[in-house]
Every structure is written in C-alpha cells, then in structure tokens.
Design a protein around this motif. Structure first.
Motif, PDB file in Angstrom:
ATOM      1  N   ILE A   1       0.836  -1.204   0.000  1.00 54.35           N
ATOM      2  CA  ILE A   1       0.000   0.000   0.000  1.00 54.35           C
ATOM      3  C   ILE A   1       0.871   1.254   0.000  1.00 54.35           C
ATOM      4  O   ILE A   1       0.666   2.169  -0.795  1.00 54.35           O
ATOM      5  CB  ILE A   1      -0.971   0.007   1.203  1.00 54.35           C
ATOM      6  N   LEU A   2       1.869   1.280   0.864  1.00 54.24           N
ATOM      7  CA  LEU A   2       2.735   2.465   0.963  1.00 54.24           C
ATOM      8  C   LEU A   2       3.579   2.632  -0.290  1.00 54.24           C
ATOM      9  O   LEU A   2       3.770   3.746  -0.786  1.00 54.24           O
ATOM     10  CB  LEU A   2       3.618   2.368   2.208  1.00 54.24           C
ATOM     11  N   GLU A   3       4.092   1.539  -0.826  1.00 55.90           N
ATOM     12  CA  GLU A   3       4.956   1.610  -2.022  1.00 55.90           C
ATOM     13  C   GLU A   3       4.173   2.035  -3.268  1.00 55.90           C
ATOM     14  O   GLU A   3       4.601   2.898  -4.017  1.00 55.90           O
ATOM     15  CB  GLU A   3       5.595   0.241  -2.263  1.00 55.90           C
ATOM     16  N   LYS A   4       3.021   1.437  -3.473  1.00 52.73           N
ATOM     17  CA  LYS A   4       2.252   1.676  -4.695  1.00 52.73           C
ATOM     18  C   LYS A   4       1.553   3.034  -4.694  1.00 52.73           C
ATOM     19  O   LYS A   4       1.268   3.576  -5.746  1.00 52.73           O
ATOM     20  CB  LYS A   4       1.205   0.579  -4.918  1.00 52.73           C
ATOM     21  N   SER A   5       1.256   3.566  -3.519  1.00 54.83           N
ATOM     22  CA  SER A   5       0.481   4.796  -3.456  1.00 54.83           C
ATOM     23  C   SER A   5       1.343   6.056  -3.353  1.00 54.83           C
ATOM     24  O   SER A   5       0.829   7.147  -3.250  1.00 54.83           O
ATOM     25  CB  SER A   5      -0.501   4.745  -2.280  1.00 54.83           C
ATOM     26  N   ASN A   6       2.628   5.904  -3.397  1.00 53.93           N
ATOM     27  CA  ASN A   6       3.509   7.089  -3.336  1.00 53.93           C
ATOM     28  C   ASN A   6       3.903   7.567  -4.704  1.00 53.93           C
ATOM     29  O   ASN A   6       3.883   6.934  -5.667  1.00 53.93           O
ATOM     30  CB  ASN A   6       4.762   6.793  -2.514  1.00 53.93           C
TER      31      ASN A   6
END
Length: 101
Positions: free
Chosen positions: A96-101
C-alpha cells in the motif's frame, strides 16, 4: 455497495484497498484479521472496502474477479495493484505504501 459510492470512494486521493471476498471462502476469513491490523496501523491513510462477490456479482465481473480472495488497490480512480490470495500484515502495508507514493 452502490456504484456511485464505490466510484466516489476509489477516486479518493488516499489509497483504497478493495477486498473481493465471500463468506464461504476459508482464505478470505484468514485475511480479515490482517486487514483489521492494516487499518489500525495505517489509520486514515488507507480506506479498506470489503465487497462480497455473491452480493455484488456485476461489480466482481467488472473488475474481472475470478477467484476469491482478490485484493485491488486504487488511488485517484486508477488501479495500482491487484493480487489474489493471502498476504501478511507487513506485506500488505508495504504494498500500500509503495504503490500509493
């Protein structure tokens, strides 16, 4: 969930994790506590939607959900990621953190 509410939700600037699942699915039941922990850890930085494929057949078909548990990650109306199966809390948070940045 109604189509308009779903569309409004996935158009959010925050990431939206959509969990296509079913009440009869064993792996789906295993991921429920994982999703709860993800929400506790990320708080308002993510929205998690559970969609029962038996109650939302058309929506499942629209997103080509052929097996449960299928997870899709949206942000600003765009699908960023998808995967079927069970993931750990850490794996899911990192995605979630990697893809949404």
């Amino acid at each position: 969930m109604e189509k308009s509410n779903f569309k409004d939700t996935i158009n959010s600037e925050n990431p939206v994790l959509v969990d296509f699942s079913a009440t009869w699915c064993g792996p789906c039941q295993m991921l429920t506590p994982v999703l709860k922990l993800v929400k506790e850890r990320l708080g308002n930085r993510v929205t998690i939607l559970k969609i029962d494929i038996d109650e939302n057949i058309k929506m499942a078909a629209k997103y080509d959900v052929r097996g449960v548990r299928t997870l899709l990650l949206f942000q600003n109306g765009k699908q960023l990621w998808r995967q079927s199966g069970v993931l750990s809390t850490e794996e899911l948070i990192n995605i979630i953190l990697e893809k949404s940045n």
